[in-house]
Design a protein around this motif. Structure first.
Motif, mmCIF file in Angstrom:
data_model
loop_
_atom_site.group_PDB
_atom_site.id
_atom_site.type_symbol
_atom_site.label_atom_id
_atom_site.label_comp_id
_atom_site.label_asym_id
_atom_site.label_seq_id
_atom_site.Cartn_x
_atom_site.Cartn_y
_atom_site.Cartn_z
ATOM 1 N N ARG A 41 0.842 -1.206 0.000
ATOM 2 C CA ARG A 41 0.000 0.000 0.000
ATOM 3 C C ARG A 41 0.876 1.254 0.000
ATOM 4 N N TYR A 42 1.899 1.258 0.843
ATOM 5 C CA TYR A 42 2.745 2.440 0.956
ATOM 6 C C TYR A 42 3.630 2.624 -0.275
ATOM 7 N N LEU A 43 4.106 1.521 -0.836
ATOM 8 C CA LEU A 43 4.896 1.651 -2.058
ATOM 9 C C LEU A 43 4.046 2.144 -3.221
ATOM 10 N N SER A 44 2.781 1.664 -3.243
ATOM 11 C CA SER A 44 1.881 2.128 -4.293
ATOM 12 C C SER A 44 1.585 3.614 -4.136
ATOM 13 N N GLN A 45 1.354 4.052 -2.892
ATOM 14 C CA GLN A 45 1.089 5.476 -2.669
ATOM 15 C C GLN A 45 2.330 6.318 -2.967
ATOM 16 N N THR A 64 15.873 3.724 -8.242
ATOM 17 C CA THR A 64 16.783 2.629 -8.557
ATOM 18 C C THR A 64 16.724 1.518 -7.500
ATOM 19 N N SER A 65 16.325 1.868 -6.273
ATOM 20 C CA SER A 65 16.139 0.857 -5.224
ATOM 21 C C SER A 65 15.274 1.423 -4.101
ATOM 22 N N VAL A 66 14.517 0.518 -3.526
ATOM 23 C CA VAL A 66 13.686 0.881 -2.365
ATOM 24 C C VAL A 66 13.858 -0.224 -1.329
ATOM 25 N N THR A 67 14.301 0.147 -0.135
ATOM 26 C CA THR A 67 14.510 -0.818 0.947
ATOM 27 C C THR A 67 13.609 -0.451 2.121
ATOM 28 N N ALA A 68 12.720 -1.369 2.478
ATOM 29 C CA ALA A 68 11.801 -1.148 3.608
ATOM 30 C C ALA A 68 12.189 -2.071 4.744
ATOM 31 N N ASP A 107 9.094 6.863 18.378
ATOM 32 C CA ASP A 107 8.181 5.708 18.264
ATOM 33 C C ASP A 107 8.125 5.148 16.851
ATOM 34 N N ALA A 108 9.098 5.500 16.009
ATOM 35 C CA ALA A 108 9.109 4.987 14.635
ATOM 36 C C ALA A 108 9.222 3.466 14.654
ATOM 37 N N VAL A 109 8.451 2.807 13.781
ATOM 38 C CA VAL A 109 8.414 1.340 13.750
ATOM 39 C C VAL A 109 9.030 0.782 12.472
ATOM 40 N N GLY A 110 9.568 1.637 11.641
ATOM 41 C CA GLY A 110 10.170 1.166 10.404
ATOM 42 C C GLY A 110 10.857 2.290 9.664
ATOM 43 N N GLU A 111 11.467 1.888 8.567
ATOM 44 C CA GLU A 111 12.205 2.879 7.786
ATOM 45 C C GLU A 111 12.203 2.455 6.328
ATOM 46 N N VAL A 112 12.073 3.442 5.464
ATOM 47 C CA VAL A 112 12.133 3.197 4.024
ATOM 48 C C VAL A 112 13.262 4.057 3.455
ATOM 49 N N VAL A 113 14.219 3.396 2.827
ATOM 50 C CA VAL A 113 15.349 4.094 2.211
ATOM 51 C C VAL A 113 15.190 3.984 0.693
ATOM 52 N N THR A 114 15.090 5.123 0.043
ATOM 53 C CA THR A 114 14.849 5.157 -1.400
ATOM 54 C C THR A 114 16.024 5.854 -2.091
ATOM 55 N N THR A 115 16.572 5.200 -3.092
ATOM 56 C CA THR A 115 17.596 5.825 -3.930
ATOM 57 C C THR A 115 17.036 5.947 -5.343
ATOM 58 N N GLY A 116 17.413 7.019 -6.002
ATOM 59 C CA GLY A 116 16.892 7.219 -7.344
ATOM 60 C C GLY A 116 17.577 8.339 -8.080
ATOM 61 N N GLU A 157 27.947 13.209 -19.547
ATOM 62 C CA GLU A 157 26.584 13.086 -20.025
ATOM 63 C C GLU A 157 26.123 14.421 -20.595
ATOM 64 N N THR A 158 25.340 14.306 -21.654
ATOM 65 C CA THR A 158 24.802 15.540 -22.249
ATOM 66 C C THR A 158 23.803 16.192 -21.305
ATOM 67 N N ASP A 159 22.932 15.346 -20.743
ATOM 68 C CA ASP A 159 21.922 15.832 -19.801
ATOM 69 C C ASP A 159 22.244 15.297 -18.416
ATOM 70 N N PRO A 160 22.731 16.128 -17.533
ATOM 71 C CA PRO A 160 23.046 15.656 -16.186
ATOM 72 C C PRO A 160 21.774 15.323 -15.410
ATOM 73 N N TRP A 161 21.913 14.574 -14.311
ATOM 74 C CA TRP A 161 20.784 14.239 -13.428
ATOM 75 C C TRP A 161 21.228 14.334 -11.981
ATOM 76 N N VAL A 162 20.279 14.153 -11.115
ATOM 77 C CA VAL A 162 20.544 14.240 -9.675
ATOM 78 C C VAL A 162 20.412 12.849 -9.072
ATOM 79 N N ASP A 163 21.494 12.389 -8.451
ATOM 80 C CA ASP A 163 21.407 11.152 -7.663
ATOM 81 C C ASP A 163 20.977 11.519 -6.237
ATOM 82 N N PHE A 164 20.000 10.800 -5.727
ATOM 83 C CA PHE A 164 19.523 11.154 -4.368
ATOM 84 C C PHE A 164 19.236 9.892 -3.548
ATOM 85 N N THR A 165 19.287 10.072 -2.272
ATOM 86 C CA THR A 165 18.874 9.048 -1.303
ATOM 87 C C THR A 165 17.998 9.723 -0.263
ATOM 88 N N VAL A 166 16.818 9.178 -0.069
ATOM 89 C CA VAL A 166 15.854 9.746 0.884
ATOM 90 C C VAL A 166 15.476 8.671 1.899
#
Length: 234
Positions: free
Chosen positions: A121-125, A137-141, A162-171, A207-216
């Protein structure tokens, strides 16, 4: 004138046989005969008494026998009913053990799945609020149930305790603004909390068109628990 002689009248006296004139009776019966008669009468009365007693005893015996037969029949019926109930009870002898086994399984399931999160549900949202210029590029829950009294493992002092989990997203993203927009959208999803940049860097090497690598990194709040395996209160 001649004189006729007077007529002679005979008078008869009748003596009535009343108690005024009792008759003399002489009992010439021998005493042995009288005693024998009295004995016979007494014997007859005794015989009648014995017959009456026997009749009463016989009636009592018949009544008692009938009552005993009725009691025996009732006892037989109760014994048959008891045997029937015992046979029925034997069929359900394993029910308590089965119920206990089900309860143990339910308790084990509830304990094991207490931290269940419907990640799809959360990945879909998360995907639904992603701008067109962002791709992953990767999602780790990771689920990290809170232990009462245990110190928080996160090094971020602003992270919810009181956090019960963590989602690390790279893209990758075309621009930083797309990443910021996605993070704002992600923060609005119920169950996600404390959306934080871990890393963001412009990649323009050859690269002709640069991009942004991020981790959230995103913390997951207790409201994300599905509670699907928690017994419902009746």
């Amino acid at each position: 004138m001649s004189t006729q002689p007077a007529a002679v009248t005979e008078t008869t006296t009748v003596v009535p046989l009343t108690s005024e004139y009792p008759l003399a009776r002489v009992d010439l019966m021998p005493p042995e005969v009288l005693a024998d008669r009295r004995f016979k009468r007494t014997k007859g009365l005794l015989a009648l008494g014995v017959v009456g007693t026997l009749a009463l005893c016989g009636g009592g015996y018949v009544w008692a026998a009938a009552d005993a037969d009725a009691a025996a029949e009732e006892l037989a019926l109760e014994q048959a009913r008891t045997a029937e109930l015992q046979a029925e009870a034997a069929q359900y002898a394993a029910v308590p053990a089965l119920i206990a086994s089900v309860d143990r399984a339910q308790t084990a399931l509830t304990t094991a799945m207490a931290s269940d999160i419907e990640w799809y549900r959360y990945l879909s949202q998360m995907g639904a609020v992603t701008p067109d210029g962002v791709w992953f590029t990767s999602v780790t829950a990771t689920s990290t149930p809170v232990v009462a009294g245990a110190p928080a493992l996160s090094g971020d002092p602003l992270a919810p305790a009181d956090a019960v989990g963590e989602v690390v997203t790279t893209g990758k993203a075309l621009v930083y603004q797309d990443v910021a927009t996605w993070m704002d959208n992600l923060d609005g999803i119920s169950g996600y909390d404390h959306v934080l940049f871990t890393n963001a860097a412009l990649n323009d090497e050859g690269e002709t068109d640069p991009w942004v690598d991020f981790t959230v990194t995103t913390k997951v709040a207790p409201t994300a628990y599905s509670d699907r395996y928690v017994p419902k209160a009746e």
